[in-house]
Design a protein around this motif. Sequence first.
Motif, PDB file in Angstrom:
ATOM      1  N   GLN A 170       0.826  -1.205   0.000  1.00 31.44           N
ATOM      2  CA  GLN A 170       0.000   0.000   0.000  1.00 31.44           C
ATOM      3  C   GLN A 170       0.865   1.262   0.000  1.00 31.44           C
ATOM      4  O   GLN A 170       0.612   2.204  -0.742  1.00 31.44           O
ATOM      5  CB  GLN A 170      -0.923  -0.008   1.216  1.00 31.44           C
ATOM      6  N   HIS A 171       1.907   1.293   0.841  1.00 31.99           N
ATOM      7  CA  HIS A 171       2.756   2.490   0.912  1.00 31.99           C
ATOM      8  C   HIS A 171       3.622   2.642  -0.337  1.00 31.99           C
ATOM      9  O   HIS A 171       3.955   3.770  -0.719  1.00 31.99           O
ATOM     10  CB  HIS A 171       3.628   2.436   2.166  1.00 31.99           C
ATOM     11  N   ARG A 172       3.984   1.539  -0.963  1.00 32.20           N
ATOM     12  CA  ARG A 172       4.766   1.647  -2.191  1.00 32.20           C
ATOM     13  C   ARG A 172       3.919   2.215  -3.324  1.00 32.20           C
ATOM     14  O   ARG A 172       4.403   3.001  -4.148  1.00 32.20           O
ATOM     15  CB  ARG A 172       5.329   0.272  -2.570  1.00 32.20           C
ATOM     16  N   ASN A 173       2.643   1.818  -3.391  1.00 26.55           N
ATOM     17  CA  ASN A 173       1.766   2.353  -4.424  1.00 26.55           C
ATOM     18  C   ASN A 173       1.507   3.850  -4.235  1.00 26.55           C
ATOM     19  O   ASN A 173       1.299   4.575  -5.209  1.00 26.55           O
ATOM     20  CB  ASN A 173       0.430   1.602  -4.419  1.00 26.55           C
ATOM     21  N   ARG A 174       1.509   4.317  -2.989  1.00 26.58           N
ATOM     22  CA  ARG A 174       1.286   5.743  -2.737  1.00 26.58           C
ATOM     23  C   ARG A 174       2.578   6.559  -2.755  1.00 26.58           C
ATOM     24  O   ARG A 174       2.558   7.767  -2.493  1.00 26.58           O
ATOM     25  CB  ARG A 174       0.630   5.926  -1.359  1.00 26.58           C
ATOM     26  N   ASN A 175       3.717   5.931  -3.001  1.00 26.30           N
ATOM     27  CA  ASN A 175       5.037   6.578  -2.989  1.00 26.30           C
ATOM     28  C   ASN A 175       5.396   7.156  -1.620  1.00 26.30           C
ATOM     29  O   ASN A 175       6.194   8.092  -1.520  1.00 26.30           O
ATOM     30  CB  ASN A 175       5.114   7.685  -4.049  1.00 26.30           C
ATOM     31  N   CYS A 176       4.769   6.621  -0.545  1.00 23.46           N
ATOM     32  CA  CYS A 176       5.077   7.122   0.792  1.00 23.46           C
ATOM     33  C   CYS A 176       6.508   6.771   1.190  1.00 23.46           C
ATOM     34  O   CYS A 176       7.237   7.608   1.743  1.00 23.46           O
ATOM     35  CB  CYS A 176       4.088   6.547   1.802  1.00 23.46           C
ATOM     36  N   LEU A 177       6.900   5.557   0.919  1.00 22.21           N
ATOM     37  CA  LEU A 177       8.235   5.123   1.338  1.00 22.21           C
ATOM     38  C   LEU A 177       9.315   5.887   0.584  1.00 22.21           C
ATOM     39  O   LEU A 177      10.334   6.304   1.155  1.00 22.21           O
ATOM     40  CB  LEU A 177       8.380   3.614   1.114  1.00 22.21           C
ATOM     41  N   ARG A 178       9.089   6.112  -0.722  1.00 19.69           N
ATOM     42  CA  ARG A 178      10.110   6.804  -1.514  1.00 19.69           C
ATOM     43  C   ARG A 178      10.224   8.269  -1.093  1.00 19.69           C
ATOM     44  O   ARG A 178      11.339   8.800  -0.964  1.00 19.69           O
ATOM     45  CB  ARG A 178       9.743   6.699  -2.994  1.00 19.69           C
ATOM     46  N   GLU A 179       9.091   8.928  -0.860  1.00 18.49           N
ATOM     47  CA  GLU A 179       9.142  10.332  -0.435  1.00 18.49           C
ATOM     48  C   GLU A 179       9.816  10.460   0.934  1.00 18.49           C
ATOM     49  O   GLU A 179      10.616  11.365   1.161  1.00 18.49           O
ATOM     50  CB  GLU A 179       7.729  10.903  -0.387  1.00 18.49           C
ATOM     51  N   HIS A 180       9.494   9.532   1.847  1.00 21.11           N
ATOM     52  CA  HIS A 180      10.084   9.608   3.175  1.00 21.11           C
ATOM     53  C   HIS A 180      11.592   9.385   3.114  1.00 21.11           C
ATOM     54  O   HIS A 180      12.373  10.034   3.808  1.00 21.11           O
ATOM     55  CB  HIS A 180       9.426   8.564   4.082  1.00 21.11           C
ATOM     56  N   THR A 181      12.032   8.508   2.232  1.00 24.07           N
ATOM     57  CA  THR A 181      13.461   8.244   2.091  1.00 24.07           C
ATOM     58  C   THR A 181      14.178   9.450   1.494  1.00 24.07           C
ATOM     59  O   THR A 181      15.298   9.808   1.914  1.00 24.07           O
ATOM     60  CB  THR A 181      13.669   7.002   1.212  1.00 24.07           C
ATOM     61  N   GLU A 182      13.574  10.098   0.497  1.00 24.78           N
ATOM     62  CA  GLU A 182      14.189  11.267  -0.113  1.00 24.78           C
ATOM     63  C   GLU A 182      14.290  12.425   0.879  1.00 24.78           C
ATOM     64  O   GLU A 182      15.282  13.162   0.907  1.00 24.78           O
ATOM     65  CB  GLU A 182      13.386  11.678  -1.340  1.00 24.78           C
TER      66      GLU A 182
END
Length: 242
Positions: A186-198
Motif C-alpha cells: 500500500q505504501h509503495r503504491n502511494r510513494n510514501c516510502l520513496r518520499e520519506h526516504t528522499e
Amino acid sequence: MGSRRVVVRLRVRRYFCDRRSCSRRTFVEQVAGLIERHRRSSVGLTSWPRSIAVELGGGPAARLCHRLRLAVGRTRLLRLLKAPAGPDRAPRVLGVDEFAFHKGCAYGTVLVDVEAGRGVDVLPDRTSETFAAWPAEHPGAGIICRDRASVYTKAVKEPAPDVREAADRRHLLQSLSAAVKKTCRQHRNRNCLREHTEEEATVANLPEPPPMLLPSAELPRTQIVERTRHRYEDIHRLLEKG
C-alpha cells in the motif's frame, strides 16, 4: 533365510466341544506372536509388507516385495492398509488444521498430538459440527492449538468451554508476513516510502559510516590446511626464483 523363500509348517492341536448348545464346535490352538486366526502367513510376515505398503503404496510396494522374495501382490498390500484405531481420550495439547483432499473442492481436518508430534485422527470435512463432535467423544484436551478460522473457534467453545485456545506458530508467522506485505504494498503504491526516504536523505546530510573491519577467520590447524599452506608457500617461492 539367505534370500530364499521359507515355509514354516506348524502343527497345532484342535479341540472339540461336546456341548450341543455351543455355537463353536471346534477350537484351534493359537501361538501368540506367530499366528492369528484366519491368517495364511505369520504375524511378522504380515507386518513387514504392511510397513512397505504404508511407505510406497500398491504397485511400487509389490515390486519391492518381489525383489525381497516376499510372495505378496498389489491387491493384498492395499488390503493390509487399515486405519489405526483412534484414541479414547484426546491428547493434552491438540493441534487442529485443515487440509485439501482436492484443492478448491474438498477439504478435511487433521488432528495432531502437538507434544508427541504425531497424527491423531482425520475428519472427513472442516465443518464446525464435525469437529465439535470429536472433543465431546474424546475428552481430555487442555489446550487446542489451531489456526484463526472462525469455524474452529465456534466448534471449540461449544463442547469444551474451559479449554485454552492458542494460535500455532506457523499461522502466526503467516498472518504477520501477509500483514507486512500488504502494508508495504500500500505504501509503495502511494510513494510514501520513496518520499520519506528522499526527505531523510536531503535533511540529514550525515557522513557515511566507516567500513567495519572484521578479523580474518582462523582456519583450524588440521593436516589438510597445513599441507595446503605449505604448497602455497612452495609455489610462491618457486615463482620468485623464476
